[in-house]
Motif scaffolding. Structure first.
Motif, PDB file in Angstrom:
ATOM      1  N   VAL A   1      12.517   7.985  -9.059  1.00  0.00           N
ATOM      2  CA  VAL A   1      12.891   6.947  -8.090  1.00  0.00           C
ATOM      3  C   VAL A   1      13.298   7.577  -6.761  1.00  0.00           C
ATOM      4  N   ALA A   2      14.009   8.689  -6.801  1.00  0.00           N
ATOM      5  CA  ALA A   2      14.425   9.364  -5.568  1.00  0.00           C
ATOM      6  C   ALA A   2      13.207   9.846  -4.774  1.00  0.00           C
ATOM      7  N   ARG A   3      12.211  10.364  -5.470  1.00  0.00           N
ATOM      8  CA  ARG A   3      10.990  10.822  -4.777  1.00  0.00           C
ATOM      9  C   ARG A   3      10.225   9.659  -4.162  1.00  0.00           C
ATOM     10  N   VAL A   4      10.135   8.556  -4.905  1.00  0.00           N
ATOM     11  CA  VAL A   4       9.471   7.362  -4.347  1.00  0.00           C
ATOM     12  C   VAL A   4      10.261   6.851  -3.150  1.00  0.00           C
ATOM     13  N   SER A   5      11.574   6.849  -3.265  1.00  0.00           N
ATOM     14  CA  SER A   5      12.450   6.415  -2.182  1.00  0.00           C
ATOM     15  C   SER A   5      12.190   7.227  -0.913  1.00  0.00           C
ATOM     16  N   LEU A   6      12.127   8.524  -1.068  1.00  0.00           N
ATOM     17  CA  LEU A   6      11.879   9.419   0.061  1.00  0.00           C
ATOM     18  C   LEU A   6      10.491   9.190   0.662  1.00  0.00           C
TER      19      LEU A   6
ATOM     20  N   VAL B   1       0.848  -1.201   0.000  1.00  0.00           N
ATOM     21  CA  VAL B   1       0.000   0.000   0.000  1.00  0.00           C
ATOM     22  C   VAL B   1       0.881   1.247   0.000  1.00  0.00           C
ATOM     23  N   GLU B   2       1.898   1.269   0.851  1.00  0.00           N
ATOM     24  CA  GLU B   2       2.810   2.419   0.932  1.00  0.00           C
ATOM     25  C   GLU B   2       3.579   2.610  -0.373  1.00  0.00           C
ATOM     26  N   LEU B   3       4.053   1.520  -0.957  1.00  0.00           N
ATOM     27  CA  LEU B   3       4.809   1.590  -2.206  1.00  0.00           C
ATOM     28  C   LEU B   3       3.939   2.083  -3.355  1.00  0.00           C
ATOM     29  N   THR B   4       2.716   1.590  -3.395  1.00  0.00           N
ATOM     30  CA  THR B   4       1.774   2.011  -4.435  1.00  0.00           C
ATOM     31  C   THR B   4       1.455   3.488  -4.289  1.00  0.00           C
ATOM     32  N   ARG B   5       1.171   3.908  -3.083  1.00  0.00           N
ATOM     33  CA  ARG B   5       0.850   5.322  -2.836  1.00  0.00           C
ATOM     34  C   ARG B   5       2.027   6.212  -3.236  1.00  0.00           C
ATOM     35  N   ALA B   6       3.224   5.854  -2.821  1.00  0.00           N
ATOM     36  CA  ALA B   6       4.411   6.665  -3.133  1.00  0.00           C
ATOM     37  C   ALA B   6       4.628   6.757  -4.640  1.00  0.00           C
ATOM     38  N   THR B   7       4.449   5.650  -5.335  1.00  0.00           N
ATOM     39  CA  THR B   7       4.646   5.640  -6.785  1.00  0.00           C
ATOM     40  C   THR B   7       3.566   6.450  -7.495  1.00  0.00           C
ATOM     41  N   LEU B   8       2.316   6.262  -7.113  1.00  0.00           N
ATOM     42  CA  LEU B   8       1.229   6.985  -7.777  1.00  0.00           C
ATOM     43  C   LEU B   8       1.271   8.487  -7.474  1.00  0.00           C
ATOM     44  N   GLU B   9       1.630   8.862  -6.257  1.00  0.00           N
ATOM     45  CA  GLU B   9       1.760  10.290  -5.937  1.00  0.00           C
ATOM     46  C   GLU B   9       2.837  10.929  -6.806  1.00  0.00           C
ATOM     47  N   THR B  10       3.931  10.226  -6.988  1.00  0.00           N
ATOM     48  CA  THR B  10       5.027  10.739  -7.809  1.00  0.00           C
ATOM     49  C   THR B  10       4.611  10.788  -9.276  1.00  0.00           C
ATOM     50  N   LEU B  11       3.922   9.758  -9.732  1.00  0.00           N
ATOM     51  CA  LEU B  11       3.438   9.741 -11.111  1.00  0.00           C
ATOM     52  C   LEU B  11       2.474  10.901 -11.365  1.00  0.00           C
ATOM     53  N   ALA B  12       1.619  11.193 -10.394  1.00  0.00           N
ATOM     54  CA  ALA B  12       0.673  12.307 -10.535  1.00  0.00           C
ATOM     55  C   ALA B  12       1.402  13.636 -10.706  1.00  0.00           C
ATOM     56  N   GLU B  13       2.558  13.779 -10.079  1.00  0.00           N
ATOM     57  CA  GLU B  13       3.354  14.997 -10.241  1.00  0.00           C
ATOM     58  C   GLU B  13       3.958  15.082 -11.637  1.00  0.00           C
ATOM     59  N   ARG B  14       4.253  13.932 -12.225  1.00  0.00           N
ATOM     60  CA  ARG B  14       4.976  13.875 -13.499  1.00  0.00           C
ATOM     61  C   ARG B  14       4.072  13.988 -14.720  1.00  0.00           C
ATOM     62  N   LEU B  15       2.780  13.658 -14.564  1.00  0.00           N
ATOM     63  CA  LEU B  15       1.833  13.689 -15.679  1.00  0.00           C
ATOM     64  C   LEU B  15       1.065  15.007 -15.727  1.00  0.00           C
ATOM     65  N   THR B  16       0.511  15.312 -16.902  1.00  0.00           N
ATOM     66  CA  THR B  16      -0.371  16.475 -16.988  1.00  0.00           C
ATOM     67  C   THR B  16      -1.639  16.197 -16.186  1.00  0.00           C
ATOM     68  N   GLY B  17      -2.297  17.262 -15.768  1.00  0.00           N
ATOM     69  CA  GLY B  17      -3.512  17.113 -14.964  1.00  0.00           C
ATOM     70  C   GLY B  17      -4.580  16.287 -15.654  1.00  0.00           C
ATOM     71  N   GLY B  18      -4.764  16.517 -16.964  1.00  0.00           N
ATOM     72  CA  GLY B  18      -5.758  15.754 -17.708  1.00  0.00           C
ATOM     73  C   GLY B  18      -5.445  14.274 -17.752  1.00  0.00           C
ATOM     74  N   GLU B  19      -4.178  13.944 -17.907  1.00  0.00           N
ATOM     75  CA  GLU B  19      -3.777  12.538 -17.947  1.00  0.00           C
ATOM     76  C   GLU B  19      -3.946  11.891 -16.573  1.00  0.00           C
ATOM     77  N   VAL B  20      -3.673  12.636 -15.527  1.00  0.00           N
ATOM     78  CA  VAL B  20      -3.879  12.116 -14.166  1.00  0.00           C
ATOM     79  C   VAL B  20      -5.354  11.747 -13.977  1.00  0.00           C
ATOM     80  N   LEU B  21      -6.240  12.621 -14.430  1.00  0.00           N
ATOM     81  CA  LEU B  21      -7.682  12.353 -14.302  1.00  0.00           C
ATOM     82  C   LEU B  21      -8.093  11.138 -15.135  1.00  0.00           C
ATOM     83  N   ASP B  22      -7.552  11.024 -16.353  1.00  0.00           N
ATOM     84  CA  ASP B  22      -7.864   9.865 -17.200  1.00  0.00           C
ATOM     85  C   ASP B  22      -7.395   8.573 -16.548  1.00  0.00           C
ATOM     86  N   LEU B  23      -6.197   8.596 -15.987  1.00  0.00           N
ATOM     87  CA  LEU B  23      -5.657   7.420 -15.316  1.00  0.00           C
ATOM     88  C   LEU B  23      -6.489   7.076 -14.081  1.00  0.00           C
ATOM     89  N   ALA B  24      -6.783   8.067 -13.283  1.00  0.00           N
ATOM     90  CA  ALA B  24      -7.550   7.840 -12.052  1.00  0.00           C
ATOM     91  C   ALA B  24      -8.911   7.223 -12.341  1.00  0.00           C
TER      92      ALA B  24
END
Length: 136
Positions: A74-79, A22-45
């Protein structure tokens, strides 16, 4: 794919507990949300189970993606997950592989298209044939 199945598959791929997945998934998805455009984040969600949708919120009023490379990802997910970078890279690969199975192929392609070439090392395992998790 439902939430419990998603987390179970991340846990198996990352060889960790469900709680840690759960923690790994959350960290990865939060970081991915920062990296994608807002519209793409909504489409993915829209294609993910509700508990994961809540993690994927675009920044208020921000359509633009935060531009950073794979090493920074990876550094952001690591943190966020409290892991060393080697373990974080492995976790990110587990989440991306599970994500590929959980959403439509077209949507996964849309996500990958927004990532620069240096993400190949962490995304390609999700694209490789035979990455589907075998059921025990």
């Amino acid at each position: 794919m439902d939430y419990d199945t998603f987390i179970d598959q991340v846990a198996r791929r990352a060889r960790t507990s469900g709680e840690r997945a759960v923690e790994l998934t959350r960290a990865t998805l939060e970081t991915l949300a920062e990296r994608l455009t807002g519209g793409e984040v909504l489409d993915l969600a829209a294609q993910l189970p509700k508990p994961l949708r809540l993690v994927l919120r675009p920044s208020p009023g921000t359509e633009a993606a935060d531009r950073f490379g794979a090493a920074e990802f990876v550094a952001r997910v690591s943190l966020r997950a409290g892991l060393d970078e080697s373990a974080a890279r492995y976790a990110v690969q587990a989440v991306f592989t599970t994500l590929r199975e959980a959403i439509s192929g077209g949507e996964f392609d849309d996500v990958v298209t927004q990532l620069p070439r240096d993400y190949r090392e962490i995304v390609e395992p999700a694209l490789a044939p035979g990455t589907a998790l075998r059921r025990a």
